[in-house]
Design an enzyme around this catalytic site. Structure first.
Site, PDB file in Angstrom:
ATOM      1  N   CYS A 162      64.117  19.756  21.220  1.00 35.00           N
ATOM      2  CA  CYS A 162      65.402  19.576  20.544  1.00 35.00           C
ATOM      3  C   CYS A 162      66.399  20.632  20.984  1.00 35.00           C
ATOM      4  CB  CYS A 162      65.211  19.656  19.036  1.00 35.00           C
ATOM      5  SG  CYS A 162      64.605  21.263  18.547  1.00 35.00           S
ATOM      6  N   GLU A 208      71.415  11.125  22.847  1.00 31.69           N
ATOM      7  CA  GLU A 208      70.311  12.061  23.092  1.00 31.69           C
ATOM      8  C   GLU A 208      69.300  11.313  23.959  1.00 31.69           C
ATOM      9  OE1 GLU A 208      67.574  12.960  19.868  1.00 31.69           O
ATOM     10  OE2 GLU A 208      67.492  15.046  20.495  1.00 31.69           O
ATOM     11  N   LYS A 254      52.442  15.002   7.053  1.00 35.10           N
ATOM     12  CA  LYS A 254      52.287  13.799   7.876  1.00 35.10           C
ATOM     13  C   LYS A 254      52.682  14.164   9.298  1.00 35.10           C
ATOM     14  CE  LYS A 254      54.838  10.364   9.220  1.00 35.10           C
ATOM     15  NZ  LYS A 254      54.235  10.094  10.540  1.00 35.10           N
ATOM     16  N   GLU A 298      52.498  10.165  14.188  1.00 34.67           N
ATOM     17  CA  GLU A 298      51.364   9.262  14.458  1.00 34.67           C
ATOM     18  C   GLU A 298      51.041   9.227  15.956  1.00 34.67           C
ATOM     19  OE1 GLU A 298      54.293   8.528  13.346  1.00 34.67           O
ATOM     20  OE2 GLU A 298      55.188   6.843  14.435  1.00 34.67           O
ATOM     21  N   ARG A 299      51.930   9.834  16.770  1.00 39.83           N
ATOM     22  CA  ARG A 299      51.663   9.831  18.209  1.00 39.83           C
ATOM     23  C   ARG A 299      50.845  11.046  18.648  1.00 39.83           C
ATOM     24  NH1 ARG A 299      57.565   8.266  20.596  1.00 39.83           N
ATOM     25  NH2 ARG A 299      58.497   8.875  18.635  1.00 39.83           N
ATOM     26  N   PHE A 304      57.014  14.136  17.288  1.00 38.37           N
ATOM     27  CA  PHE A 304      55.967  14.146  18.315  1.00 38.37           C
ATOM     28  C   PHE A 304      56.082  15.327  19.276  1.00 38.37           C
ATOM     29  CE2 PHE A 304      59.300  12.336  20.984  1.00 38.37           C
ATOM     30  CZ  PHE A 304      59.007  12.898  22.217  1.00 38.37           C
TER      31      PHE A 304
HETATM   32  P1  NAD Z   1      61.219  10.292  14.855  1.00 40.20           P
HETATM   33  O1  NAD Z   1      62.399  10.404  13.976  1.00 40.20           O
HETATM   34  O2  NAD Z   1      60.974   9.014  15.543  1.00 40.20           O
HETATM   35  O3  NAD Z   1      59.883  10.611  14.019  1.00 40.20           O
HETATM   36  C1  NAD Z   1      59.787  11.774  13.224  1.00 40.20           C
HETATM   37  C2  NAD Z   1      58.883  11.467  12.036  1.00 40.20           C
HETATM   38  O4  NAD Z   1      59.523  10.505  11.197  1.00 40.20           O
HETATM   39  C3  NAD Z   1      57.543  10.873  12.447  1.00 40.20           C
HETATM   40  O5  NAD Z   1      56.539  11.441  11.657  1.00 40.20           O
HETATM   41  C4  NAD Z   1      57.712   9.392  12.191  1.00 40.20           C
HETATM   42  O6  NAD Z   1      56.519   8.770  11.826  1.00 40.20           O
HETATM   43  C5  NAD Z   1      58.717   9.341  11.064  1.00 40.20           C
HETATM   44  N1  NAD Z   1      59.624   8.186  11.165  1.00 40.20           N
HETATM   45  C6  NAD Z   1      60.144   7.654  12.293  1.00 40.20           C
HETATM   46  N2  NAD Z   1      60.990   6.648  11.997  1.00 40.20           N
HETATM   47  C7  NAD Z   1      61.007   6.557  10.657  1.00 40.20           C
HETATM   48  C8  NAD Z   1      61.721   5.735   9.746  1.00 40.20           C
HETATM   49  N3  NAD Z   1      62.570   4.789  10.171  1.00 40.20           N
HETATM   50  N4  NAD Z   1      61.509   5.911   8.422  1.00 40.20           N
HETATM   51  C9  NAD Z   1      60.678   6.861   8.001  1.00 40.20           C
HETATM   52  N5  NAD Z   1      59.980   7.674   8.822  1.00 40.20           N
HETATM   53  C10 NAD Z   1      60.152   7.535  10.129  1.00 40.20           C
HETATM   54  O7  NAD Z   1      61.309  11.503  15.896  1.00 40.20           O
HETATM   55  P2  NAD Z   1      60.366  11.767  17.142  1.00 40.20           P
HETATM   56  O8  NAD Z   1      60.669  10.741  18.188  1.00 40.20           O
HETATM   57  O9  NAD Z   1      58.993  11.964  16.712  1.00 40.20           O
HETATM   58  O10 NAD Z   1      60.919  13.201  17.621  1.00 40.20           O
HETATM   59  C11 NAD Z   1      62.012  13.336  18.507  1.00 40.20           C
HETATM   60  C12 NAD Z   1      63.279  13.637  17.758  1.00 40.20           C
HETATM   61  O11 NAD Z   1      63.085  14.796  16.949  1.00 40.20           O
HETATM   62  C13 NAD Z   1      64.437  13.976  18.667  1.00 40.20           C
HETATM   63  O12 NAD Z   1      65.580  13.343  18.180  1.00 40.20           O
HETATM   64  C14 NAD Z   1      64.568  15.476  18.556  1.00 40.20           C
HETATM   65  O13 NAD Z   1      65.867  15.988  18.794  1.00 40.20           O
HETATM   66  C15 NAD Z   1      64.175  15.688  17.145  1.00 40.20           C
HETATM   67  N6  NAD Z   1      63.740  17.059  16.919  1.00 40.20           N
HETATM   68  C16 NAD Z   1      64.613  17.893  16.301  1.00 40.20           C
HETATM   69  C17 NAD Z   1      64.266  19.204  16.107  1.00 40.20           C
HETATM   70  C18 NAD Z   1      65.221  20.144  15.458  1.00 40.20           C
HETATM   71  O14 NAD Z   1      64.798  21.210  15.051  1.00 40.20           O
HETATM   72  N7  NAD Z   1      66.497  19.771  15.321  1.00 40.20           N
HETATM   73  C19 NAD Z   1      63.014  19.675  16.525  1.00 40.20           C
HETATM   74  C20 NAD Z   1      62.130  18.788  17.139  1.00 40.20           C
HETATM   75  C21 NAD Z   1      62.508  17.463  17.337  1.00 40.20           C
END
Ligand code: NAD
Length: 549
Positions: free
Chosen positions: A328, A430, A220, A223-224, A196
């Site tokens: 991140c 985090e 994909k 969804e937010r 997101f």
């Molecule tokens: P998230 O893991 O909740 O969601 C990421 C994606 O995965 C979304 O599209 C979501 O629909 C899907 N998803 C979520 N839970 C799932 C599951 N159990 N099974 C399958 N799919 C699932 O992450 P977020 O809250 O959207 O983003 C924040 C996180 O992303 C933070 O931890 C941040 O550090 C990380 N991030 C990392 C980087 C990097 O380059 N290291 C960059 C941006 C964000």
């Protein structure tokens, strides 16, 4: 100026080609913004939410799903849009469209794909403010920060136009009149699962390179915050990409599971949290797919007593509190070395000057958190850490809304906790919020030991005016992206995003040379075209292993 969703039954961006799936039953739908009409303020509570379309075969359509998720404006928590859980049939159609488009797109010459990429870059630049405004509405970040979100993605697209150099193969005459050439070919359908916090940048970390290397894509978005990805799809069509090359599906676990399990998908790119990333990496690789997964982070900034003080404070506050800490690469831990712990009051003084508020308000420095759950989590961690010995030097929980409509927003002001130690939640987890944890140590070696013991390895920075201290630090620190007097050392896309250890799963990082290697597989072609008689003494068939000397 506000935009409204317009549903149509006949408007299509491009007619699907004969060999593609038939869409006669689909209800076409227009995007709710345009180059000249996009949001410049929050919607009111009684505004009808716009429908987020799905996108397959260059057509936007309204999902037939019975399950829809609300997208809230994080500044007001009013529902601004609805996004579907794509149906199994729609997921199937999106993947099939990408699989069918692959042999066609692969046959486009690299120079043609480069031309389309140039056009895409131009369109992205023209639509930058439009995309940024949708990010402000759906994600909450400030408009200038949202412009940065788009710009960082645009830079990947700009680097991708160098594909005519980056994809050059190797060739050698290995034996008389026998040449071997090694080329790199696309994999097929690549799926991208996005988080997101960067609605434009993260889809653009993969998409431009997926396209110029000759792959096709199913994306994909989170969804937010799906709005930015849909605008990108519109621009892809305008740039000249044929139907099926890019497809956008929506939803949660069911969508992700389909993308992982479908054998037509050859590679997965993921950016997000640890839980989803580990699951996708393990399941995807167990099914023989290539996976690159960027995960969570805890980024430290080490300040030495010889650092330029005000430059350091400006950099720290920007990196800790910008985007409400939801990057991140945000600095979430300050490591004060020796007497720099005495600088806390100056840091607090400047952090207090930052304004928390609406992303559409030009005077805001940081916006809200993505949802009420994130706000509650941050507050719980602050409270728990204080119970366990941390000290509140600045408490952002007392945020007061400037207007009634923001009173239900997910706002948290800059928060600074001192006396933080490993073992407290503020250090171990985090938080992904504007919360800076300060740990004090006596020496640079203690700082290095602390950081190298942390499970994450995304980013780190050191502030010092000593070249040899910086050299000492950069050689010993086990983190993938290191900044010297640079707080957020994300390299530009001629390099790769090199987060490491617990922040990355896979072997090849996003974009840059490793991005291209990830998206392509090598093929060698060895050919013999006789032009000399040097080897003519071999006039009978040889059954021994050919060694080609
Ligand atoms: P998230 O893991 O909740 O969601 C990421 C994606 O995965 C979304 O599209 C979501 O629909 C899907 N998803 C979520 N839970 C799932 C599951 N159990 N099974 C399958 N799919 C699932 O992450 P977020 O809250 O959207 O983003 C924040 C996180 O992303 C933070 O931890 C941040 O550090 C990380 N991030 C990392 C980087 C990097 O380059 N290291 C960059 C941006 C964000």
């Amino acid at each position: 100026m506000m935009y409204r969703a317009t549903q149509l039954t006949s408007v299509r961006l491009a007619k699907p080609a004969g060999q593609f799936l038939r869409w006669s039953s689909k209800s076409s739908i227009n995007l709710s913004s345009s180059l000249t009409s996009y949001p410049t303020d929050h919607t009111s509570p009684n505004t009808e939410p716009y429908i987020t379309p799905s996108f397959v075969d260059n057509q936007f359509f309204k999902s037939e799903s019975k399950e829809w998720f609300d997208i809230h404006d994080p500044a007001t928590n009013y529902v601004v849009s609805k996004v579907p859980q794509s149906t199994p049939q729609e997921l199937e159609e999106a993947i099939e469209a990408a699989a069918k488009a692959f042999p066609i797109w692969k046959e486009f010459s690299v120079i043609k794909r480069q031309g389309i990429a140039f056009k895409f870059v131009q369109l992205l630049r023209e639509n930058l403010d439009r995309i940024a405004s949708v990010i402000v509405l759906e994600q909450g970040k400030t408009f200038v920060d949202a412009q940065g979100d788009v710009t960082r993605g645009l830079q990947v697209a700009e680097a991708a136009v160098n594909i005519t150099n980056d994809l050059k193969g190797e060739t050698l005459e290995v034996s008389t009149d026998m040449e071997t050439k090694m080329i790199r070919e696309p994999l097929g359908v690549v799926a991208s699962i996005c988080p997101f916090n960067f609605p434009a940048m993260v889809p653009l970390w993969s998409l431009p390179l997926i396209l110029v290397t000759g792959n096709t894509a199913v994306i994909k978005p989170s969804e937010r915050v799906p709005g930015a990805a849909l605008i990108i799809a519109e621009l892809i069509v305008k740039a000249g990409v044929p139907p099926g090359v890019l497809n956008i599906v929506h939803g949660k676990h069911d969508t992700v599971n389909k993308l992982i399990e479908d054998p037509r998908i050859k590679a997965l790119t993921f950016v997000g949290g640890d839980k989803a990333g580990k699951y996708i990496y393990e399941k995807g690789t167990s099914l023989g797919k290539r996976v690159q997964a960027n995960l969570g982070a805890k980024n430290h900034l080490v300040v030495l007593p010889d650092a330029p003080k005000q430059q350091f404070i400006n950099a720290l506050n920007g990196a800790a509190f910008g985007a409400a800490g939801q990057r991140c690469m945000a600095i979430s831990v300050l490591v004060t070395v020796g007497k720099t712990k005495e600088w806390i009051s100056d840091i607090v003084h400047d952090a207090k000057l930052l304004k928390t508020g609406s992303g559409f308000d030009k005077s805001s420095d940081l916006g809200p958190l993505i949802n009420p759950g994130s706000l509650t989590k941050a507050k719980d961690i602050i409270e728990d850490s204080v119970k366990n010995g941390a000290v509140l030097a600045l408490d952002g929980r007392d945020y007061k809304a400037s207007e009634e409509r923001f009173s239900k927003g997910n706002f948290l002001g800059p928060t600074i906790l001192t006396n933080v130690k490993p073992g407290q939640r503020a250090y171990d987890e985090e938080i992904f919020a504007p919360v800076l944890s300060v740990v004090n140590v006596d020496t640079i070696d203690e700082a290095i030991e602390l950081i190298n013991a942390n499970k994450y390895g995304n980013g780190v920075a050191i502030f010092t005016s000593s070249g040899s201290s910086a050299q000492y630090f950069t050689k010993r620190i086990d983190v993938g992206q290191v900044g010297v007097n640079v707080p957020i050392p994300v390299p530009l896309p001629m390099f790769s995003f090199t987060g490491s250890r617990g922040s990355f799963l896979g072997d090849l990082n996003f974009y840059g040379k490793s991005g291209i290697t990830f998206l392509t597989k090598p093929k060698t072609i060895t050919a013999s075209w006789k032009s000399s008689t040097v080897d003519d003494e071999i006039l009978k068939p040889s059954t021994s292993m050919p060694v080609q000397q």
